[in-house]
Scaffold this active site. Structure first.
Site, PDB file in Angstrom:
ATOM      1  CD  GLU A   1      -2.494  -1.325   2.735  1.00  0.00           C
ATOM      2  OE1 GLU A   1      -2.149  -0.538   3.656  1.00  0.00           O
ATOM      3  OE2 GLU A   1      -3.369  -2.192   2.874  1.00  0.00           O
ATOM      4  N   PRO A   2       1.778   1.399  -0.951  1.00  0.00           N
ATOM      5  CG  PRO A   2       2.940   1.392  -2.997  1.00  0.00           C
ATOM      6  CD  PRO A   2       2.007   0.552  -2.155  1.00  0.00           C
ATOM      7  N   GLY A   3       2.199   4.912  -0.613  1.00  0.00           N
ATOM      8  CA  GLY A   3       1.586   6.207  -0.908  1.00  0.00           C
ATOM      9  C   GLY A   3       2.681   7.214  -1.209  1.00  0.00           C
TER      10      GLY A   3
ATOM     11  CE1 TYR B   1       1.592  14.443  10.491  1.00  0.00           C
ATOM     12  CE2 TYR B   1       2.408  15.051   8.329  1.00  0.00           C
ATOM     13  CZ  TYR B   1       1.491  14.393   9.123  1.00  0.00           C
ATOM     14  OH  TYR B   1       0.491  13.690   8.525  1.00  0.00           O
TER      15      TYR B   1
ATOM     16  CB  CYS C   1      -4.985  34.893  10.945  1.00  0.00           C
ATOM     17  SG  CYS C   1      -5.378  36.041   9.629  1.00  0.00           S
TER      18      CYS C   1
ATOM     19  CE1 TYR D   1      -0.804  10.476   3.408  1.00  0.00           C
ATOM     20  CE2 TYR D   1       1.517  10.330   2.813  1.00  0.00           C
ATOM     21  CZ  TYR D   1       0.321   9.715   3.127  1.00  0.00           C
ATOM     22  OH  TYR D   1       0.239   8.349   3.164  1.00  0.00           O
TER      23      TYR D   1
HETATM   24  C1  LIG Z   1      -1.368   6.015   5.100  1.00  0.00           C
HETATM   25  C2  LIG Z   1      -1.406   4.565   4.859  1.00  0.00           C
HETATM   26  C3  LIG Z   1      -0.648   3.979   3.854  1.00  0.00           C
HETATM   27  C4  LIG Z   1       0.341   4.751   3.011  1.00  0.00           C
HETATM   28  O1  LIG Z   1       1.440   5.154   3.745  1.00  0.00           O
HETATM   29  P1  LIG Z   1       2.713   5.809   3.028  1.00  0.00           P
HETATM   30  O2  LIG Z   1       3.623   6.092   4.139  1.00  0.00           O
HETATM   31  O3  LIG Z   1       2.253   7.022   2.333  1.00  0.00           O
HETATM   32  O4  LIG Z   1       3.266   4.785   2.092  1.00  0.00           O
HETATM   33  C5  LIG Z   1      -0.791   2.633   3.617  1.00  0.00           C
HETATM   34  N1  LIG Z   1      -1.644   1.883   4.368  1.00  0.00           N
HETATM   35  C6  LIG Z   1      -2.383   2.417   5.351  1.00  0.00           C
HETATM   36  C7  LIG Z   1      -3.296   1.547   6.133  1.00  0.00           C
HETATM   37  C8  LIG Z   1      -2.292   3.762   5.642  1.00  0.00           C
HETATM   38  O5  LIG Z   1      -3.027   4.286   6.625  1.00  0.00           O
END
Ligand SMILES: *Cc1c(COP(=O)(O)O)cnc(C)c1O
Length: 417
Positions: free
Chosen positions: A273-275, A316, A342, A371
């Protein structure tokens, strides 16, 4: 090949000068590189080519339909965390059987919609959620495919707000209690257990937390298989980090080799699940300098982009690079880069040595493709900025700038006021 590069003194995205886009669409705007997005998804896919796998892009990192489509075109599925993301994913053309659904708070409506669509699996995060999914699937005459998200209690050594796999986190089910939960799942008539899931955190720059988590999960998988569970998927979540400043995260091949070794012999389809790693460095936020100001102890560069457009520094304290779009002027100064909002937390950089910007100059906030837009808001009644995709020499508007009318859409003043 970096697709955000200077040609002489002008910052380019692929074959287009960033300043030319700015004069067409105004500022601020997000800018994504098609070639970078494509290279990232293909690189990730290829590094796991030797094992059965499915890459499910984490929609919350960048949910623009065009970005999703690029990944879908390259064989990816999607990882969603809401009904809205399911809607987007299906609109972008993702086949439902490549969608996994994570998140601690799936509502009844969202569960129903996902069952209706026929997603690959739910990553279940609590005993009550499991019962809820079972009940809804029963009403619909369906069997819900599930993995249980286990919390392996490893420290990902990242920012506490984006660390999710430790005991104290709200995510998943403690790995010690997971077997019990799987046994319970087996007794539920409308649940089909098909996987094990974990996601330990985000912006990881070391391999050891991934490997440690897998070692713990292997024991669970072995127990489940002995007990006759037909586990087919091992979902290892996302979390691979990127370089914002001077971090040195593993590359795709290093990550893949460590994971392929750690999962050897399991005979499961690996789900990822890469983001951030797919989109983070494929995007920048382009802003214009409105004013500069010399305070008593600090210099300020005031940009037209703000924390509502890019929240990570405010949220963050995250580092984002700041580059001049025209670097012909070589002087630098130490300054805070701030926005018009503001709030004192409205900054992109603090006490940073940057180009000596003048009013009217363009600046690029780098590593803003993950993000970034997805966390943006209308705070201070600021219309959300457009998203622009460059593909070679083409400038494609993949989301329009919001108008003032958009800001009040859905609001009304009741007659009896
Ligand atoms: C946010 C998230 C991701 C993606 O995370 P990255 O750090 O962006 O790769 C994958 N799986 C789950 C369950 C998440 O909450």
């Amino acid at each position: 090949m970096n697709h955000f590069q200077y040609v002489d003194n002008d910052l380019f995205c692929e074959k287009v000068a960033v300043k030319d886009i700015a004069s067409q669409v105004g500022t601020p705007f997000y800018l994504y590189s098609h070639a970078t997005l494509t290279r990232h998804i293909r690189g990730f896919q290829e590094s796991f080519a030797s094992v059965p796998h499915l890459v499910c892009f984490s929609v919350k990192a960048n949910s623009n339909l065009a970005v999703l489509k690029i990944f879908i075109n390259n064989g990816a599925g999607l990882d969603i965390v809401s009904g809205g993301e399911l809607y987007r994913g299906l609109k972008a053309g993702c086949s439902a059987d490549k969608i996994v659904y994570s998140g601690v708070g799936k509502s009844a409506r969202e569960i129903r919609e996902a069952l209706e669509a026929g997603i690959l699996m739910f990553n279940v995060e609590s005993p009550q959620e499991l019962e809820q999914i079972n009940a809804i699937a029963g009403e619909m005459g369906k069997k819900a495919p599930v993995a249980i998200r286990v919390n392996p209690d490893v420290d990902p050594q990242t920012h506490p707000y984006i660390s999710t796999g430790m005991k104290k986190a709200k995510f998943g089910i403690n790995i010690q209690e997971a077997v019990q939960e799987y046994r319970k799942a087996a007794t539920l008539p409308n649940i089909e257990v098909i996987g094990v899931d974990c996601h330990i955190g985000s912006q990881l720059t070391k391999l050891s937390p991934f490997v440690d988590a897998i070692e713990k999960i292997r024991l669970l998988v072995a127990t489940l298989q002995e007990e006759g569970f037909a586990i087919r998927y091992l979902d290892l979540g996302g979390g691979l980090g990127i370089t914002y400043e001077d971090e040195t995260p593993p590359d795709f091949d290093g990550y893949a080799q460590a994971i392929i070794n750690a999962t050897k012999g399991l005979n499961l389809t690996l789900v990822f699940e890469p983001g951030r790693v797919l989109t983070g460095n494929a995007g920048i936020l382009v802003c214009k300098v409105l004013y500069t100001k010399k305070g008593e102890v600090k210099n300020f560069v005031i940009s037209d982009g703000a924390m509502n457009d890019l929240a990570r520094p405010a949220l963050y304290g995250a580092f984002q690079g700041i580059l001049p779009v025209d670097r012909s002027q070589q002087d630098t100064l130490v300054a805070d880069v701030v926005g018009p909002i503001c709030e004192s937390g409205d900054f992109f950089a603090r006490d940073r040595e940057i180009a000596a910007f003048q009013p009217g100059d363009l600046l690029a906030v780098t590593s803003a493709g993950a993000y970034g837009f997805t966390m943006s808001s209308n705070y201070n009644s600021r219309p959300r900025v457009p998203e622009i995709l460059v593909k070679e020499d083409q400038i494609l508007t993949v989301r329009e700038r919001e108008s003032y009318e958009n800001l009040i859409q859905g609001e009304n003043i009741p007659d009896n006021l």
